[in-house]
Design an enzyme around this catalytic site. Sequence first.
Site, mmCIF file in Angstrom:
data_model
loop_
_atom_site.group_PDB
_atom_site.id
_atom_site.type_symbol
_atom_site.label_atom_id
_atom_site.label_comp_id
_atom_site.label_asym_id
_atom_site.label_seq_id
_atom_site.Cartn_x
_atom_site.Cartn_y
_atom_site.Cartn_z
ATOM 1 N N CYS A 1 0.832 -1.196 0.000
ATOM 2 C CA CYS A 1 0.000 0.000 0.000
ATOM 3 C C CYS A 1 0.876 1.258 0.000
ATOM 4 O O CYS A 1 1.448 1.608 -1.030
ATOM 5 C CB CYS A 1 -0.981 -0.063 1.160
ATOM 6 S SG CYS A 1 -2.443 0.943 0.884
ATOM 7 N N HIS B 1 -3.702 -5.167 0.603
ATOM 8 C CA HIS B 1 -3.112 -5.704 1.842
ATOM 9 C C HIS B 1 -3.183 -7.225 1.859
ATOM 10 O O HIS B 1 -4.090 -7.806 2.469
ATOM 11 C CB HIS B 1 -3.851 -5.132 3.058
ATOM 12 C CG HIS B 1 -3.589 -3.682 3.273
ATOM 13 N ND1 HIS B 1 -2.523 -3.221 4.005
ATOM 14 C CD2 HIS B 1 -4.229 -2.589 2.817
ATOM 15 C CE1 HIS B 1 -2.517 -1.901 4.011
ATOM 16 N NE2 HIS B 1 -3.545 -1.492 3.289
ATOM 17 N N GLU C 1 -1.537 -9.251 3.509
ATOM 18 C CA GLU C 1 -1.343 -9.827 4.852
ATOM 19 C C GLU C 1 -2.670 -10.187 5.510
ATOM 20 O O GLU C 1 -2.724 -11.056 6.387
ATOM 21 C CB GLU C 1 -0.534 -8.867 5.740
ATOM 22 C CG GLU C 1 -1.243 -7.589 6.209
ATOM 23 C CD GLU C 1 -1.169 -6.431 5.224
ATOM 24 O OE1 GLU C 1 -0.966 -6.693 4.016
ATOM 25 O OE2 GLU C 1 -1.328 -5.263 5.653
HETATM 26 N N1 GLN Z 1 -1.979 6.670 2.924
HETATM 27 C C1 GLN Z 1 -2.081 5.912 1.710
HETATM 28 C C2 GLN Z 1 -3.441 6.041 1.066
HETATM 29 O O1 GLN Z 1 -4.374 6.426 1.694
HETATM 30 C C3 GLN Z 1 -1.771 4.449 1.933
HETATM 31 C C4 GLN Z 1 -2.777 3.769 2.802
HETATM 32 C C5 GLN Z 1 -2.289 2.468 3.351
HETATM 33 O O2 GLN Z 1 -1.090 2.188 3.345
HETATM 34 N N2 GLN Z 1 -3.203 1.642 3.828
HETATM 35 O O3 GLN Z 1 -3.585 5.738 -0.088
#
Ligand code: GLN
Length: 545
Positions: free
Chosen positions: A383, A517, A519
Site C-alpha cells: 500500500c 493488503h 497480509e
Molecule cells: N496513505 C495511503 C493512502 O491512503 C496508503 C494507505 C495504506 O497504506 N493503507 O492511499
Amino acid sequence: MTRFIFITGGVVSSLGKGLTSAALAALLQVRGYKVRLRKLDPYLNVDPGTMSPTQHGEVFVTDDGAETDLDLGHYERFTGVPARKTDNVTTGRIYTDVIERERRGDYLGATVQVIPHVTDAIKQFALGDVDDEDFVLCEIGGTVGDIESLPFLEAIRQLGNELGPEHSMFIHLTLVPFLKSAGELKTKPTQHSVKELQSVGIQPDMIVCRCDQDIPADERRKIGLFCNVPEDNVISAPDVGTIYEVPICYHERGLDRQLARHFRLGNECDVDDVDLSRWNEIVNRVKNPEGEVAIAVVGKYTNLLDSYKSLAEALDHGGIANNVSVKLNWIDSEVFESEDAVHHLSGVQGILVPGGFGERGAEGKIAAAKFAREHNVPYFGICFGMQMAVIEAARSLAGITRAGSTEFGKCEEPIVGLMTEWLRGDKLERRSAEDKLGGTMRLGAYDCHIEEGSLAKKIYDEPLISERHRHRYEVNINYRKQLEAVGVCFSGLSPDGVLPEIVELHNHPWYIGVQFHPELKSKPFEPHPLFSSFIGAAVDHSRLV
Ligand code: GLN
C-alpha cells in the site's frame, strides 16, 4: 439451532481474549462444527478506522469493506472463515443506529433508554446475520468493570436467559499472577473479577485463567469454589511458545471437552482424541525451522507491534512455507532521514515497507526502497510501501525529481494522487478532498488483473485475483509510459485498467509493490503466495552473501 458463546475478560486487558476465542472456534471446527466469530467493542468510535494504529493496533479490513478490530484477524487466521461487516460492532455504531431510528420516529413516542432500546440493538446485532452456524462466539471487548461495557454485559445477560443454558454459555478469561516475593500464584484477582461479573447478573460457566505457568489442581479447585464454577471448568491457560499452540494447549486442558459437556453434545463429542494434526504440523514447523532470515520492516508505528499484527503473522506464515524462522527488525523510518540506511539494512535479507498514512517518515521509507533497489535486496511494498517505491523509482530512474504524493500537500509531479472516483462492481464511487475521514476510503475486496509474464503472475499463477484494500491515494496511471520506459512494470491493474494494483522492477531479483493488503488473507495453514515468495527470495538472498 445456533448456540452462542459469550467471552468476557477480567483483571487486566491484553490477556488474549481474541486468541482464546479464535482457538476455541478452531477446536470446535476440528470437532466438525460450523463456527462464526464476532466482536462487540464498547468504545465510542463508530469503527476503528479513524483510530491511530499506535493506540488501538491494526485496522482489519473485511472483504465486504468493513474496518474492524484486529481480533477479527485472529478469528480468520485460526478458522479460515472470512469475517463480515456484521461481525464487529461498537457502542458508537449501536448508538448511531438507535439515534437514527429515534429521529425517524421508529420508537413511536417511547422514551428511548439504554434498557431496552440500546440493549435490544446489541442483542439484534449478536443474533443477526447468522446462517446455519452451529456456534457463534461473541467476544466482548474491554474488561469487566469498565463503564462502557455495562450495556453489552446487560445485553448478553438477557440473551443468556432468553436462549437458555442449552444454547448459550459464558466464558470468563482472567489473570492468575505469580507473586515472586510470596512464591505463590494468586487467585484473588480472579475472584474479584468474577464477583464483578456476578454483580451484573452473569454467572460464568467456565473460567479460563491466563498465567505464566500451568495452574495446579489446588488453585483451580479454589477458584472453582469461590467463583461457583465446577473445578473441571476452571481451565489453565499457560503462556506458550507460539500462538498456534494455543488450540492444542486448550484442548489438552479440556476446554473443548468441557464445552461439549456444557452443551450436552453427546458421547461422540465427549471425546479427547480429536484430530489436531493441522495444528501440530504448524507448531512443529514453527518450532523446528531449518534456517533463519532477517527482514527489516520499515514503518512508522513500530512502537506498538499490534499496529502490524496481520503483517507479522503473514511474514511468519511465509517462514512456515519455507521452513525458516523470520526475524523481524522493526525500524522507525524516520531514522533514515538523518542516518544512512546502510547501517540498518546491510544485514537483512529482505525489506518490507508496510501500509501507512501521512508525510512523517515518508522520506525514510523512500530511502529504504532505494537501498533495496540499489543493493538487490528483496523489497516488498504494501500500500503506502508501494506508493513510496514508485515515487523513488520516478525520482531516481525516470528523473522526475519533484515526484511526490498529494497526500502530503500540493505537488508538482503527483506520482501518487487522491482517488476521486472508481468502480465497485458496476457502481461508481465518488470522493472529494472535503469528504469526512471515516469509512470513505476504497475499502474491501477488489479484483486485479495480472499481466502475463510478470513475477506477480508466476507467484499467483492466476490471471485474476481478489485482494483487500484500504487506501485513499493511488499511483497515477498517467505516468505509466514514463515509468515503464525505465523498467517499472505495472503488472497488476484494476479490471478497468485505470488503477495500478501491482508494480514490480525489471532487473531486480524480487521487487514488488502492491496497492492492497495481502497480509489480511494469509493463514498459517495457507500462507499467502506473496509472503511465501518474498521469504523464499530472502532465503535465496541469504545464500548469495
Ligand atoms: N496513505 C495511503 C493512502 O491512503 C496508503 C494507505 C495504506 O497504506 N493503507 O492511499
